[in-house]
Design an enzyme around this catalytic site. Structure first.
Site, PDB file in Angstrom:
ATOM      1  N   GLU A 258      30.327  41.385  10.857  1.00 30.53           N
ATOM      2  CA  GLU A 258      29.160  41.245   9.963  1.00 30.53           C
ATOM      3  C   GLU A 258      29.548  41.568   8.525  1.00 30.53           C
ATOM      4  OE1 GLU A 258      26.922  39.685  11.384  1.00 30.53           O
ATOM      5  OE2 GLU A 258      27.459  40.149  13.458  1.00 30.53           O
TER       6      GLU A 258
ATOM      7  N   GLY B 232      23.972  39.988  18.816  1.00 28.87           N
ATOM      8  CA  GLY B 232      24.728  41.224  18.664  1.00 28.87           C
ATOM      9  C   GLY B 232      24.357  41.941  17.381  1.00 28.87           C
ATOM     10  N   ALA B 233      24.365  41.188  16.280  1.00 32.76           N
ATOM     11  CA  ALA B 233      24.081  41.788  14.985  1.00 32.76           C
ATOM     12  C   ALA B 233      23.869  40.676  13.976  1.00 32.76           C
ATOM     13  CB  ALA B 233      25.240  42.668  14.535  1.00 32.76           C
ATOM     14  N   MET B 234      23.332  41.034  12.797  1.00 28.93           N
ATOM     15  CA  MET B 234      23.017  40.014  11.806  1.00 28.93           C
ATOM     16  C   MET B 234      23.443  40.459  10.409  1.00 28.93           C
ATOM     17  SD  MET B 234      21.817  37.075  11.204  1.00 28.93           S
ATOM     18  CE  MET B 234      21.865  36.416   9.540  1.00 28.93           C
TER      19      MET B 234
ATOM     20  N   GLU C 194      17.964  34.310  11.200  1.00 26.77           N
ATOM     21  CA  GLU C 194      18.865  33.229  11.594  1.00 26.77           C
ATOM     22  C   GLU C 194      18.532  32.813  13.021  1.00 26.77           C
ATOM     23  OE1 GLU C 194      23.077  34.042  11.331  1.00 26.77           O
ATOM     24  OE2 GLU C 194      23.569  32.001  11.875  1.00 26.77           O
TER      25      GLU C 194
ATOM     26  N   ASN D 125      22.562  39.943   7.322  1.00 21.72           N
ATOM     27  CA  ASN D 125      21.678  39.859   6.147  1.00 21.72           C
ATOM     28  C   ASN D 125      22.308  40.549   4.941  1.00 21.72           C
ATOM     29  OD1 ASN D 125      19.590  39.072   8.110  1.00 21.72           O
ATOM     30  ND2 ASN D 125      19.667  41.238   8.641  1.00 21.72           N
TER      31      ASN D 125
ATOM     32  N   GLU E 294      30.983  30.923  11.381  1.00 22.84           N
ATOM     33  CA  GLU E 294      31.215  31.737  12.584  1.00 22.84           C
ATOM     34  C   GLU E 294      32.655  31.653  13.081  1.00 22.84           C
ATOM     35  OE1 GLU E 294      29.440  34.045  13.330  1.00 22.84           O
ATOM     36  OE2 GLU E 294      27.585  33.517  12.308  1.00 22.84           O
TER      37      GLU E 294
HETATM   38 ZN   LIG Z   1      28.679  35.863  12.843  1.00 25.91          ZN
END
Ligand SMILES: [Zn+2]
Length: 809
Positions: free
Chosen positions: A233, A196-198, A56, A200, A255
């Site tokens: 997440e 920060g994080a993803m 992303e 997936n 988001e």
């Molecule tokens: Zn997010």
């Protein structure tokens, strides 16, 4: 069929495929990429000994040619082959469908994700990692295997993340009726990560800073943040993955909604009022600043050069406020109905913010959200002005609310917003005469009437819980604010009153200092109000000490800066210090008493009571250290030496770092050696020094840049030193001689060659240059011009930020 071979890290922008006739065809591409040389950390790259992906927003096209748009969804089947000894772990999205040995010490794994997904949710991880395993039984009785991976020496820091994951899964079932849909859920922590994080699908990749925790290495805030990001997440599995965005302009669809959901979750796990205060502090400091500068954009932006630049506080935090307003207008049940309809209608598709708005309306008897669309179209922070009139004879109270939003770049005039304003009226005895209700402000100005108000003129409590992302102007006097601080039944507004009292005092003091006048003494009402808070800190076991700690915490400099017509950061810093010192002198005995009462040697526990105790104790310490004398040094040194957890250790070190004497250097040395190379602890060591308020802070940073542990390739480390300095040490970044500006521009140029996303974020530190007094304005512009002269040498990410900053207002 077509084969494209390239040994370039960045693939050619496009390929043309001659269709050669009608009908379906199969396109096969073969690419050769070098993850070891990918320092942008977008696409496929190497972090430590492991390989991982970040796709992303537009990273997948850096792996292979593809229709890399969120509305192009496909089922992915992935086969990974690697050297078995070096990379024993091979992960991708979905479920594992095959593994096996290959000649030459190699092996393979095959993964299949049954859910069609856009390429930005694609993930691969290959490495030699340790893990912890657990299971979760969903409401419908399915067992899900949960596994969290990290480098082997960090496996003892994964438990908190696992607990947070299980809590999130349960919460989403309870509150939204949403269940997890695969048989496994994997999380991998990597040290080199831009975000920060993803989220997936089935394989989250996390920045280690948002996974790893144990009491010796992580602060209370880290623990809370980890719980929040793990939840965020996880919640994306529905709000983001099952229903995704039609295009990147709709980013806030996933988001804003998911930030709101993680805020709700954290509020339910701890104290709702504390969580709300923390979120509003961030919004005011970061998003309000964004809204007031050349990069002001609506939560659904209308153009971009690099999508990566639109992962902003506006899209995320203001986006969450917009979702919260639906919740406020519809109530918990109505909002849930809207969510149910949204998922029922759109599961498996890529949709728009308008689809979300329509679902909220349709599920609630066609509630009119027409005007509400303006929150998606117009940038800027509305100013709401409130005027109340009490008619003693008729026993009525009329409240006139007016709104105005200043023009922003490209949007000179604005139409009125649909603003929910939650209000209550308090009698002079502190009891509610009108309990909380939501007024809907839709016109430029509207008057609301309350009847049967007995017992004299009431005190209004406005915008309770911060019911809309606006700046509120009232006629409240210091007495009113002190009254609200003591008696408001809305805990958010009790805190808000303390912040208004403090802001007024700080801004008045700053103005006096700018004009080289002696500041007025602090109003006795304010001192007494703060004394009452400290008294409550001693009084009762049941008081939420975090709320008291926040009531005593002065507003952030960045927030206050936004209240100034002409920004004078150094005067502001001095003004804020002056007010803090004055309070510390006036209430020294009280601060000391609370500090001593809360300075207990008890085993470390992460729960709201203990977090509150530490938070209030450490706020008292920071007041007591404003004297900058021997007593202050002795207090902070002793606290540092006795600290048994990172929260206390870092709080003491932060105080010491800005105090005179050699104690700070000894403490810094001790902190460094205790860190034993732990990257997350070293980040804190760099940050503390970047944030210090010392005459030689910039020189110290110059030395730290050459430190063997500093690296431009690791975004966490770079942000810990340079980002912290530019964004949070306002007095030093904006130092008189302009050296702070030169340093930051040097760093933008240096890191831009490696990691444009990180460079672009840093360049944003100059974007408000027009709002500063003339000498700083000129010096900041000089650095922006210098960045522009690099021309083609600048990445598109950084070019976009710099050129927008220079755009005429
Ligand atoms: Zn997010």
């Amino acid at each position: 069929m077509l084969t494209a071979e390239s040994d370039l890290l960045v693939l050619g922008k496009t390929i043309d495929i001659a269709s050669g006739g009608k009908g379906d065809f199969t396109l096969q591409t073969k690419v050769l990429i070098k993850p070891e040389a990918n320092f942008e950390l977008s696409g496929f790259y190497k972090s430590g000994s492991a390989y991982c992906t970040q796709c992303e927003a537009e990273g997948f096209r850096r792996i292979t040619y593809y229709l890399d748009r969120p509305d192009v969804m496909a089922r992915f089947k992935v086969r990974i082959e690697a050297d078995k000894a070096k990379l024993p772990l091979l992960l991708s999205n979905g479920n594992k469908v095959g593994t096996g040995e290959l000649p030459g010490g190699r092996h393979f794994a095959e993964w299949e994700d049954p859910f069609p997904k856009p390429s930005y949710l694609f993930a691969v991880v290959a490495g030699d990692l340790g893990s912890i395993v657990d299971t979760y039984k969903t409401t419908s009785g399915r067992d899900v295997r949960l596994e969290i991976f990290s480098e082997h020496d960090n496996v003892d820091k994964l438990e908190h993340a696992m607990m947070s994951l299980k809590k999130s899964m349960k919460w989403d079932e309870d509150v939204y009726g949403l269940e997890y849909d695969l048989d496994i859920y994997n999380i991998v922590a990597v040290n080199d990560f831009n975000m920060g994080a993803m989220e997936n699908k089935g394989l989250n990749v996390f920045n280690t800073a948002f996974v790893l925790a144990k009491p010796e290495t992580a602060t209370d805030t880290d623990y809370e943040r980890i719980e929040g990001v793990i939840a965020h997440e996880y919640f994306h599995n529905w709000s983001g993955n099952r229903v995704t965005c039609q295009d990147w302009f709709q980013l806030t669809l996933k988001e804003g909604l998911t930030v709101f959901r993680d805020q709700q979750f954290s509020a339910d796990m701890g104290s709702a009022a504390v969580k709300r205060i923390e979120d509003v502090r961030v919004l005011r400091a970061r998003q309000f600043a964004e809204d007031s500068g050349p990069r002001a954009h609506a939560i659904r932006p209308e153009s971009y050069m690099k999508m990566d630049n639109f992962y902003t506080s506006t899209v995320y935090e203001k986006g969450a406020e917009v979702i919260r307003m639906y919740h406020t207008l519809l109530g918990t049940e109505g909002f849930r109905k809207g969510m149910d309809l949204y998922f029922e209608r759109h599961d498996g598709s890529a949709v728009t913010c308008d689809d979300f708005r329509a679902a909220m309306s349709d599920a609630n008897g066609g509630k009119d959200f027409g005007q509400f669309e303006r929150w998606y179209l117009q940038a800027g922070t509305p100013v709401v002005e409130a005027k109340g009139v009490y008619d003693a004879a008729k026993k009525t109270y009329s409240l006139t609310l007016s709104q105005h939003t200043a023009g922003t770049v490209g949007q000179p005039s604005k139409l009125p917003f649909h603003i929910p304003v939650r209000v209550g009226l308090l009698g002079r005895d502190g009891k509610e005469v009108v309990s909380s209700q939501v007024l809907e402000l839709k016109e430029a100005s509207q008057t609301f009437y309350f009847e049967g108000i007995e017992g004299g003129e009431p005190v209004p409590s406005l915008l309770r819980g911060f019911s809309a992302p606006v700046r509120l102007k009232t006629q409240q006097t210091e007495e009113d604010l002190a009254f609200l601080m003591a008696h408001d039944t809305d805990s958010f507004n009790r805190w808000e009153a303390s912040q208004k009292l403090a802001s007024q005092a700080i801004l008045a003091t700053t103005e006096a200092l700018t004009e080289e006048k002696t500041p007025e003494p602090l109003a006795p009402t304010m001192i007494e109000a703060f004394r009452a808070v400290l008294k409550a800190g001693l009084d009762s076991e049941s008081v939420d000490k975090s709320l008291l700690a926040y009531a005593l915490s002065l507003p952030e400099e960045l927030t206050l800066l936004g209240e100034m017509d002409v920004m004078r950061p150094v005067d502001l810093h001095k003004g804020r210090d002056h007010v803090k010192k004055t309070l510390a002198v006036a209430l020294k005995a009280e601060f000391l008493k609370v500090y001593k009462a809360l300075d207990q040697d008890v085993p470390y526990a992460v729960n709201p009571e203990e977090i509150g105790r530490r938070r209030l104790k450490n706020v008292c310490m920071s007041y007591l250290c404003t004297s900058k004398d021997k007593d202050a040094v002795a207090l902070a040194s002793s606290a540092f030496k006795r600290a048994t957890c990172m929260t206390d250790s870092i709080a003491a070190l932060a105080c010491l770092a800005s105090l005179p004497g050699s104690e700070k250097d000894e403490a810094l040395q001790m902190f460094y050696s205790n860190a034993k190379g732990d990257p997350l602890v070293l980040n804190k060591w760099f940050s503390i020094q970047a944030l210090a308020d010392l005459p030689d802070t910039i020189d110290r940073i110059q030395v730290l840049i050459k430190h063997p542990d500093f690296s431009m390739k690791n975004p966490n480390r770079f942000r810990a030193l340079i980002g912290a300095f530019a964004n949070s040490n306002l007095a030093q970044f904006h130092a008189e001689d302009g050296r702070g500006y030169v340093l930051v521009a040097d760093m933008v140029l240096a890191v831009d060659k490696l990691n444009p996303q990180v460079a672009a974020r840093l360049a944003g530190a100059f974007s408000l240059w027009r709002k500063f007094e003339s000498s700083r304005r000129n010096m900041m512009k000089e650095q922006l011009d210098r960045l522009m002269t690099v021309g083609d040498g600048l990445s598109r990410d950084t070019y976009e930020i710099v050129s927008q900053s220079l755009l005429s207002a």
